[in-house]
Design an enzyme around this catalytic site. Structure first.
Site, PDB file in Angstrom:
ATOM      1  N   ASN A 298      76.210  28.937 -30.541  1.00  0.00           N
ATOM      2  CA  ASN A 298      76.186  29.440 -28.606  1.00  0.00           C
ATOM      3  C   ASN A 298      75.274  29.813 -28.342  1.00  0.00           C
ATOM      4  O   ASN A 298      75.641  31.557 -28.359  1.00  0.00           O
ATOM      5  CB  ASN A 298      78.007  29.254 -28.704  1.00  0.00           C
ATOM      6  CG  ASN A 298      78.176  30.218 -27.985  1.00  0.00           C
ATOM      7  OD1 ASN A 298      77.555  30.286 -26.174  1.00  0.00           O
ATOM      8  ND2 ASN A 298      79.268  29.444 -27.618  1.00  0.00           N
TER       9      ASN A 298
ATOM     10  N   HIS B 228      75.241  33.406 -24.044  1.00  0.00           N
ATOM     11  CA  HIS B 228      74.674  35.047 -23.991  1.00  0.00           C
ATOM     12  C   HIS B 228      73.487  35.563 -24.279  1.00  0.00           C
ATOM     13  O   HIS B 228      73.393  36.812 -24.106  1.00  0.00           O
ATOM     14  CB  HIS B 228      75.454  36.223 -25.769  1.00  0.00           C
ATOM     15  CG  HIS B 228      77.297  36.067 -25.595  1.00  0.00           C
ATOM     16  ND1 HIS B 228      77.531  36.527 -24.606  1.00  0.00           N
ATOM     17  CD2 HIS B 228      77.762  36.828 -25.818  1.00  0.00           C
ATOM     18  CE1 HIS B 228      79.039  36.537 -24.492  1.00  0.00           C
ATOM     19  NE2 HIS B 228      79.339  35.943 -25.776  1.00  0.00           N
TER      20      HIS B 228
ATOM     21  N   HIS C 167      79.043  27.209 -22.921  1.00  0.00           N
ATOM     22  CA  HIS C 167      80.318  26.873 -22.281  1.00  0.00           C
ATOM     23  C   HIS C 167      80.452  27.160 -20.734  1.00  0.00           C
ATOM     24  O   HIS C 167      80.135  28.674 -20.412  1.00  0.00           O
ATOM     25  CB  HIS C 167      81.307  28.317 -22.389  1.00  0.00           C
ATOM     26  CG  HIS C 167      82.833  28.644 -22.252  1.00  0.00           C
ATOM     27  ND1 HIS C 167      83.573  29.390 -22.681  1.00  0.00           N
ATOM     28  CD2 HIS C 167      83.933  27.722 -21.083  1.00  0.00           C
ATOM     29  CE1 HIS C 167      84.964  29.266 -22.394  1.00  0.00           C
ATOM     30  NE2 HIS C 167      84.681  28.195 -20.847  1.00  0.00           N
TER      31      HIS C 167
ATOM     32  N   ARG D 172      81.374  28.210 -18.082  1.00  0.00           N
ATOM     33  CA  ARG D 172      82.706  29.040 -17.098  1.00  0.00           C
ATOM     34  C   ARG D 172      83.148  29.089 -16.308  1.00  0.00           C
ATOM     35  O   ARG D 172      82.672  29.122 -14.944  1.00  0.00           O
ATOM     36  CB  ARG D 172      83.303  30.874 -18.095  1.00  0.00           C
ATOM     37  CG  ARG D 172      83.238  30.854 -19.349  1.00  0.00           C
ATOM     38  CD  ARG D 172      83.493  32.606 -19.312  1.00  0.00           C
ATOM     39  NE  ARG D 172      84.502  32.937 -18.881  1.00  0.00           N
ATOM     40  CZ  ARG D 172      85.687  32.944 -20.571  1.00  0.00           C
ATOM     41  NH1 ARG D 172      85.234  32.672 -21.582  1.00  0.00           N
ATOM     42  NH2 ARG D 172      86.526  33.566 -19.883  1.00  0.00           N
TER      43      ARG D 172
ATOM     44  N   ARG E 229      80.244  33.764 -15.289  1.00  0.00           N
ATOM     45  CA  ARG E 229      79.358  34.794 -15.983  1.00  0.00           C
ATOM     46  C   ARG E 229      78.497  34.264 -16.591  1.00  0.00           C
ATOM     47  O   ARG E 229      77.477  35.424 -16.959  1.00  0.00           O
ATOM     48  CB  ARG E 229      80.646  35.723 -16.468  1.00  0.00           C
ATOM     49  CG  ARG E 229      80.833  34.903 -17.411  1.00  0.00           C
ATOM     50  CD  ARG E 229      82.061  35.893 -18.443  1.00  0.00           C
ATOM     51  NE  ARG E 229      82.958  36.009 -17.881  1.00  0.00           N
ATOM     52  CZ  ARG E 229      84.655  36.621 -18.296  1.00  0.00           C
ATOM     53  NH1 ARG E 229      84.153  36.435 -19.331  1.00  0.00           N
ATOM     54  NH2 ARG E 229      85.071  36.119 -18.006  1.00  0.00           N
TER      55      ARG E 229
ATOM     56  N   GLU F 231      81.452  23.583 -23.124  1.00  0.00           N
ATOM     57  CA  GLU F 231      83.123  24.255 -23.484  1.00  0.00           C
ATOM     58  C   GLU F 231      83.311  24.393 -21.885  1.00  0.00           C
ATOM     59  O   GLU F 231      82.324  24.995 -21.294  1.00  0.00           O
ATOM     60  CB  GLU F 231      82.693  25.026 -24.632  1.00  0.00           C
ATOM     61  CG  GLU F 231      82.559  25.116 -25.978  1.00  0.00           C
ATOM     62  CD  GLU F 231      83.027  26.094 -26.122  1.00  0.00           C
ATOM     63  OE1 GLU F 231      82.725  27.212 -25.734  1.00  0.00           O
ATOM     64  OE2 GLU F 231      83.288  26.524 -27.614  1.00  0.00           O
TER      65      GLU F 231
ATOM     66  N   THR G 251      87.356  33.507 -24.876  1.00  0.00           N
ATOM     67  CA  THR G 251      88.179  32.940 -24.498  1.00  0.00           C
ATOM     68  C   THR G 251      89.336  33.752 -25.957  1.00  0.00           C
ATOM     69  O   THR G 251      89.438  33.877 -27.459  1.00  0.00           O
ATOM     70  CB  THR G 251      88.204  31.543 -25.471  1.00  0.00           C
ATOM     71  OG1 THR G 251      86.796  30.858 -24.760  1.00  0.00           O
ATOM     72  CG2 THR G 251      88.867  30.157 -24.986  1.00  0.00           C
TER      73      THR G 251
ATOM     74  N   GLU H 246      88.711  21.655 -32.964  1.00  0.00           N
ATOM     75  CA  GLU H 246      87.973  22.975 -33.113  1.00  0.00           C
ATOM     76  C   GLU H 246      89.433  24.292 -33.327  1.00  0.00           C
ATOM     77  O   GLU H 246      90.239  24.110 -32.773  1.00  0.00           O
ATOM     78  CB  GLU H 246      87.548  23.401 -32.187  1.00  0.00           C
ATOM     79  CG  GLU H 246      86.404  25.450 -32.506  1.00  0.00           C
ATOM     80  CD  GLU H 246      85.479  24.681 -31.354  1.00  0.00           C
ATOM     81  OE1 GLU H 246      84.765  24.620 -31.381  1.00  0.00           O
ATOM     82  OE2 GLU H 246      84.898  26.713 -31.977  1.00  0.00           O
TER      83      GLU H 246
ATOM     84  N   HIS I 190      84.970  30.569 -33.414  1.00  0.00           N
ATOM     85  CA  HIS I 190      84.970  31.975 -32.858  1.00  0.00           C
ATOM     86  C   HIS I 190      85.330  33.220 -33.420  1.00  0.00           C
ATOM     87  O   HIS I 190      86.847  33.381 -34.714  1.00  0.00           O
ATOM     88  CB  HIS I 190      86.796  32.249 -32.161  1.00  0.00           C
ATOM     89  CG  HIS I 190      86.786  32.737 -30.833  1.00  0.00           C
ATOM     90  ND1 HIS I 190      87.133  34.253 -31.125  1.00  0.00           N
ATOM     91  CD2 HIS I 190      86.112  32.762 -29.424  1.00  0.00           C
ATOM     92  CE1 HIS I 190      87.354  35.083 -29.743  1.00  0.00           C
ATOM     93  NE2 HIS I 190      86.473  33.995 -28.582  1.00  0.00           N
TER      94      HIS I 190
HETATM   95  N1  PXP Z   1      84.463  27.989 -29.850  1.00  0.00           N
HETATM   96  C1  PXP Z   1      84.712  28.540 -28.816  1.00  0.00           C
HETATM   97  C2  PXP Z   1      85.401  26.989 -28.605  1.00  0.00           C
HETATM   98  C3  PXP Z   1      84.831  29.494 -27.588  1.00  0.00           C
HETATM   99  O1  PXP Z   1      85.151  29.956 -26.583  1.00  0.00           O
HETATM  100  C4  PXP Z   1      83.952  30.895 -28.302  1.00  0.00           C
HETATM  101  C5  PXP Z   1      83.486  31.380 -27.814  1.00  0.00           C
HETATM  102  O2  PXP Z   1      83.191  30.772 -26.297  1.00  0.00           O
HETATM  103  C6  PXP Z   1      83.155  30.091 -29.443  1.00  0.00           C
HETATM  104  C7  PXP Z   1      83.606  29.070 -30.307  1.00  0.00           C
HETATM  105  C8  PXP Z   1      82.139  31.113 -30.612  1.00  0.00           C
HETATM  106  O3  PXP Z   1      83.170  32.551 -30.371  1.00  0.00           O
HETATM  107  P1  PXP Z   1      81.094  33.849 -31.043  1.00  0.00           P
HETATM  108  O4  PXP Z   1      80.955  33.730 -29.281  1.00  0.00           O
HETATM  109  O5  PXP Z   1      82.981  34.487 -31.135  1.00  0.00           O
HETATM  110  O6  PXP Z   1      80.906  32.989 -31.695  1.00  0.00           O
END
Ligand code: PXP
Length: 243
Positions: free
Chosen positions: A7, A10, A43, A45, A49, A70, A101, A151, A191
């Site tokens: 992901n 960031h 994601h 949003r 952001r 996402e 989330t 998930e 997550h």
């Molecule tokens: N899976 C989902 C559905 C999420 O919303 C997120 C955070 O955007 C993640 C995984 C990844 O989480 P993390 O950044 O804590 O690894």
């Protein structure tokens, strides 16, 4: 071994801090892929952001692995997903004030809205996954909606602060995972996973995909994205990894 979906939200968070082009999101995706990522997760949003609409098209055109998008079940977001045609859509709950989330999708309480979002995506020929809490009722409700995957939210496992709580949350993931498989869905999790806690989740039977962002991008600050991704792959394989 489960797929690793990196992901890269960031990377976009850092870019948006200055509103310019650095760091380049596509470069991050390509480095992650070259370093072993099996997919790229972003994601979009509602408050934009981090990931911007234009990013989706750039990534869609250029990444070679799977694109997992996402988003919330809002009709406007569903319309974007259908246009972009990612390899997979993961519906997540969204609350504008949250830092990240915060819980699974309320598949039972919001059944009609979730069902409509799923129906529109499936009618467009797209695979849908639902991000849900690791308990049995949301798994059953997801299977009723005919999605391909769920998930499981690993946030409570990741936040557990003592060994008993870790084991209890892991057991919840294992039990929910067993039902996911029994009902014929594909099992994903994510997550709050990091280099230290990913191992036990990766070994849950038939775990197919792990989506991990914050800890990989955080590690990349110190060791670079290539090493951060490679080490996460090693951690998924059960190696003890330090950053
Ligand atoms: N899976 C989902 C559905 C999420 O919303 C997120 C955070 O955007 C993640 C995984 C990844 O989480 P993390 O950044 O804590 O690894």
């Amino acid at each position: 071994m489960p797929r690793l979906g990196v992901n890269i939200d960031h990377v976009a968070t850092l870019r948006q801090a200055r509103g310019g082009h650095e760091p380049d999101l596509l470069q991050a995706a390509l480095v992650a892929e070259a370093s072993g990522a099996d997919g790229i997760t972003v994601h979009l949003r509602e408050d934009r952001r981090h990931i911007q609409d234009g990013d989706l098209w750039v990534l869609r055109k250029s990444i070679k692995t799977r694109m997992n998008l996402e988003l919330a079940i809002e009709p406007a977001m569903v319309a974007i997903a259908i246009e972009v045609r990612p390899d997979e859509i993961t519906f997540v709950p969204e609350n504008r004030a949250e830092l990240t989330t915060e819980g699974g999708l309320d598949v039972i309480g919001q059944r009609a809205r979730v069902a409509e979002a799923v129906r529109r995506c499936q009618a467009a020929g797209l695979d849908v996954s639902l991000f849900i809490d690791p308990s049995l009722d949301p798994v059953r409700a997801s299977a009723d909606l005919g999605v391909t995957a769920v998930e499981l939210h690993t946030g409570r496992y990741a936040d557990a602060t003592n060994p008993e709580a870790v084991q209890r949350e892991l057991a919840a993931l294992v039990d929910a995972g067993a039902l996911v498989r029994r009902l014929g869905l594909t099992l994903h999790s994510g997550h709050g996973l990091n280099y230290a806690n990913v191992g036990p989740v990766a070994t849950i039977a038939e775990m197919t995909e792990l989506n991990i962002g914050h800890s990989i991008i955080s590690a990349a600050v110190f060791v670079g994205l290539e090493t951060a991704v490679r080490k996460m792959k090693a951690a998924i394989l059960g190696e003890a990894v330090t950053i």
